[in-house]
Design an enzyme around this catalytic site. Structure first.
Site, PDB file in Angstrom:
ATOM      1  N   HIS A   1      -2.735  -3.859   7.870  1.00 57.80           N
ATOM      2  CA  HIS A   1      -1.980  -5.110   7.758  1.00 57.80           C
ATOM      3  C   HIS A   1      -1.506  -5.406   6.340  1.00 57.80           C
ATOM      4  O   HIS A   1      -0.527  -6.112   6.148  1.00 57.80           O
ATOM      5  CB  HIS A   1      -2.836  -6.296   8.240  1.00 57.80           C
ATOM      6  CG  HIS A   1      -3.153  -6.222   9.688  1.00 57.80           C
ATOM      7  ND1 HIS A   1      -4.439  -6.183  10.164  1.00 57.80           N
ATOM      8  CD2 HIS A   1      -2.352  -6.148  10.768  1.00 57.80           C
ATOM      9  CE1 HIS A   1      -4.419  -6.100  11.477  1.00 57.80           C
ATOM     10  NE2 HIS A   1      -3.160  -6.070  11.868  1.00 57.80           N
ATOM     11  N   HIS A   2      -2.215  -4.939   5.342  1.00 55.34           N
ATOM     12  CA  HIS A   2      -1.840  -5.109   3.932  1.00 55.34           C
ATOM     13  C   HIS A   2      -1.648  -6.571   3.539  1.00 55.34           C
ATOM     14  O   HIS A   2      -0.786  -6.903   2.724  1.00 55.34           O
ATOM     15  CB  HIS A   2      -0.579  -4.307   3.599  1.00 55.34           C
ATOM     16  CG  HIS A   2      -0.586  -2.921   4.136  1.00 55.34           C
ATOM     17  ND1 HIS A   2      -1.466  -1.961   3.700  1.00 55.34           N
ATOM     18  CD2 HIS A   2       0.143  -2.350   5.124  1.00 55.34           C
ATOM     19  CE1 HIS A   2      -1.264  -0.853   4.372  1.00 55.34           C
ATOM     20  NE2 HIS A   2      -0.299  -1.065   5.248  1.00 55.34           N
ATOM     21  N   CYS A   3      -2.421  -7.444   4.140  1.00 57.75           N
ATOM     22  CA  CYS A   3      -2.366  -8.887   3.841  1.00 57.75           C
ATOM     23  C   CYS A   3      -0.986  -9.488   4.096  1.00 57.75           C
ATOM     24  O   CYS A   3      -0.575 -10.428   3.425  1.00 57.75           O
ATOM     25  CB  CYS A   3      -2.809  -9.164   2.401  1.00 57.75           C
ATOM     26  SG  CYS A   3      -4.495  -8.646   2.067  1.00 57.75           S
ATOM     27  N   CYS A   4      -0.262  -8.920   5.049  1.00 58.24           N
ATOM     28  CA  CYS A   4       1.075  -9.483   5.332  1.00 58.24           C
ATOM     29  C   CYS A   4       1.305  -9.631   6.835  1.00 58.24           C
ATOM     30  O   CYS A   4       2.392  -9.345   7.332  1.00 58.24           O
ATOM     31  CB  CYS A   4       2.163  -8.650   4.665  1.00 58.24           C
ATOM     32  SG  CYS A   4       2.235  -6.946   5.198  1.00 58.24           S
TER      33      CYS A   4
END
Length: 79
Positions: free
Chosen positions: A9-12
């Site tokens: 998800h990469h914090c997005c």
């Protein structure tokens, strides 16, 4: 192949939701990467896209991923 990426998800998550994706893959570069490193990454990425694109031919009898029959509406890489 000498290339590593991170998937998730990469914090997005809000961006993923807005674009209609559940996850993504990310490659990170830094000042110590050379032009050759980047060229190799692009080469391996293109090979990977060809490989996964060819899987559609196996799954649906040669039609490829075309957005029909409930597939993922084709694979769209974002650079």
């Amino acid at each position: 192949e000498g290339v590593a990426i991170r998937a998730g998800h990469h914090c997005c998550q809000p961006l993923h939701r807005a674009l209609g994706y559940s996850h993504s893959a990310r490659a990170s570069l830094y000042f110590y990467n050379t032009k050759e490193d980047v060229d190799r990454f692009v080469e391996v990425l293109e090979e990977t896209l060809r490989f996964f694109g060819s899987l559609g031919n196996i799954v649906d009898g040669g039609e490829g991923g075309n957005g029909k029959d409930g597939d993922d509406e084709g694979f769209v890489p974002i650079f």
